[in-house]
Design an enzyme around this catalytic site. Sequence first.
Site, PDB file in Angstrom:
ATOM      1  N   GLY A 258       0.790  -1.229   0.000  1.00 38.19           N
ATOM      2  CA  GLY A 258       0.000   0.000   0.000  1.00 38.19           C
ATOM      3  C   GLY A 258       0.822   1.278   0.000  1.00 38.19           C
ATOM      4  O   GLY A 258       0.255   2.373  -0.094  1.00 38.19           O
ATOM      5  N   ALA A 259       2.155   1.179   0.089  1.00 43.07           N
ATOM      6  CA  ALA A 259       2.988   2.400   0.131  1.00 43.07           C
ATOM      7  C   ALA A 259       2.773   3.244  -1.123  1.00 43.07           C
ATOM      8  O   ALA A 259       2.592   4.463  -1.045  1.00 43.07           O
ATOM      9  CB  ALA A 259       4.465   2.040   0.284  1.00 43.07           C
ATOM     10  N   GLY A 260       2.768   2.579  -2.277  1.00 42.12           N
ATOM     11  CA  GLY A 260       2.579   3.305  -3.538  1.00 42.12           C
ATOM     12  C   GLY A 260       1.196   3.943  -3.612  1.00 42.12           C
ATOM     13  O   GLY A 260       1.036   5.042  -4.150  1.00 42.12           O
ATOM     14  N   ASP A 261       0.198   3.281  -3.058  1.00 35.07           N
ATOM     15  CA  ASP A 261      -1.177   3.821  -3.096  1.00 35.07           C
ATOM     16  C   ASP A 261      -1.298   5.040  -2.179  1.00 35.07           C
ATOM     17  O   ASP A 261      -1.967   6.013  -2.514  1.00 35.07           O
ATOM     18  CB  ASP A 261      -2.185   2.740  -2.685  1.00 35.07           C
ATOM     19  CG  ASP A 261      -2.058   1.500  -3.561  1.00 35.07           C
ATOM     20  OD1 ASP A 261      -1.727   1.653  -4.748  1.00 35.07           O
ATOM     21  OD2 ASP A 261      -2.260   0.385  -3.047  1.00 35.07           O
TER      22      ASP A 261
HETATM   23  P1  ADP Z   1       4.919   0.648  -4.765  1.00 35.29           P
HETATM   24  O1  ADP Z   1       4.235   0.334  -3.454  1.00 35.29           O
HETATM   25  O2  ADP Z   1       3.977   1.130  -5.795  1.00 35.29           O
HETATM   26  O3  ADP Z   1       5.873  -0.403  -5.228  1.00 35.29           O
HETATM   27  P2  ADP Z   1       7.101   2.068  -3.531  1.00 35.29           P
HETATM   28  O4  ADP Z   1       7.389   0.830  -2.776  1.00 35.29           O
HETATM   29  O5  ADP Z   1       8.205   2.675  -4.322  1.00 35.29           O
HETATM   30  O6  ADP Z   1       5.824   1.937  -4.471  1.00 35.29           O
HETATM   31  O7  ADP Z   1       6.605   3.120  -2.445  1.00 35.29           O
HETATM   32  C1  ADP Z   1       6.068   4.379  -2.743  1.00 35.29           C
HETATM   33  C2  ADP Z   1       6.716   5.429  -1.865  1.00 35.29           C
HETATM   34  O8  ADP Z   1       6.559   5.083  -0.480  1.00 35.29           O
HETATM   35  C3  ADP Z   1       8.215   5.558  -2.086  1.00 35.29           C
HETATM   36  O9  ADP Z   1       8.479   6.492  -3.109  1.00 35.29           O
HETATM   37  C4  ADP Z   1       8.701   6.021  -0.717  1.00 35.29           C
HETATM   38  O10 ADP Z   1       8.605   7.419  -0.583  1.00 35.29           O
HETATM   39  C5  ADP Z   1       7.738   5.357   0.253  1.00 35.29           C
HETATM   40  N1  ADP Z   1       8.326   4.099   0.750  1.00 35.29           N
HETATM   41  C6  ADP Z   1       8.132   2.848   0.277  1.00 35.29           C
HETATM   42  N2  ADP Z   1       8.866   1.932   0.942  1.00 35.29           N
HETATM   43  C7  ADP Z   1       9.544   2.632   1.888  1.00 35.29           C
HETATM   44  C8  ADP Z   1      10.468   2.283   2.922  1.00 35.29           C
HETATM   45  N3  ADP Z   1      10.857   1.011   3.122  1.00 35.29           N
HETATM   46  N4  ADP Z   1      10.958   3.281   3.714  1.00 35.29           N
HETATM   47  C9  ADP Z   1      10.584   4.568   3.537  1.00 35.29           C
HETATM   48  N5  ADP Z   1       9.722   4.970   2.582  1.00 35.29           N
HETATM   49  C10 ADP Z   1       9.199   4.027   1.759  1.00 35.29           C
END
Ligand code: ADP
Length: 320
Positions: A258-261
């Site tokens: 869900g980080a990307g969302d």
């Molecule tokens: P997706 O979930 O679509 O693969 P990401 O994993 O790149 O996308 O996460 C989206 C954003 O969330 C990243 O650009 C970053 O800012 C933040 N993020 C993701 N994973 C981490 C992490 N392990 N630590 C800190 N920030 C994170």
Amino acid sequence: NDKSLIVSFGEMLIDFVPTVSGVSLAEAPGFVKAPGGAPANVAIAVARLGGKAAFVGKLGDDEFGNMLAGILKENGVIATGINFDTGARTALAFVTLRADGEREFMFYRNPSADMLLRPEELNLELIRSAKVFHYGSISLIVEPCRSAHLQAMKVAKDAGALLSYDPNLRLPLWPSEEEAREQILSIWDEADVVKVSDNELEFLTGSDKVDDETAMSLWRPNFKLLLVTLGEKGCNYYTKNFHGSVEAFHVDTVDTTGAGDAFVGALLCKIVDDQSVLEDEPRLREILRFANACGAITTTKKGAIPALPTPADALKLVNE
Ligand code: ADP
């Protein structure tokens, strides 16, 4: 309320995740329900941050579908774009990260209700009132939801919405890699804002280098903003006039789902009422810092929806 509307189109489903980590699906002693589906997560991310969000998609008229619709409503997402299929069931996925580091998936989709959304079922009035229309790719895989997806995009665009695309590559759902690449790129040109992860960038370009040149090969004349998210390394941004990177926040990550969302939801909240920020690098960098914070916070708790931040959570991290 009179806030501008962000409509998110696509799938919502329940992931069943083993109660213990590092086991195969067959070995799992039990499962917990983790509601998700990238477009639904984005809608909830927007609403939790105080934006006005609606979800458009189809659920089964069953226990799981009613549970998912309830979650959207509890979180303040407008639900008038949700249809219920009386025949097919809500989509389910069984997902695990095995001890060998491989992700294992099993889907209940034969077909599931989300795949059966028909163009004539779309709430066109809702879609026409969107200031931003966001979508993923899974709804491109089969008919009739593919036609519904294309129709919704067209209606939103004709009504003047900004189109936002996150391909959300879920390879196991596609018949083949070639088809996934071809279909995703078939709607590439129409978007205004596109977000890809580093893995998606590699997949779509066939390059193993996540650099500016590779990213720019995905640029289209219509684009206003292209984003490449890099997990714990933050994100890279590209516009017609400038490009750069914004660092991630350091947090104790437990689950990156869900980080990307969260990142996309945060970005859309900040641009929906003032698209001029897309041409103003210092303001855009500030917004991407906020989006990075929202992504980072989402990795600090298990699951996607429970981990999405409030404005207070996000500001706390941004001001640290
Ligand atoms: P997706 O979930 O679509 O693969 P990401 O994993 O790149 O996308 O996460 C989206 C954003 O969330 C990243 O650009 C970053 O800012 C933040 N993020 C993701 N994973 C981490 C992490 N392990 N630590 C800190 N920030 C994170």
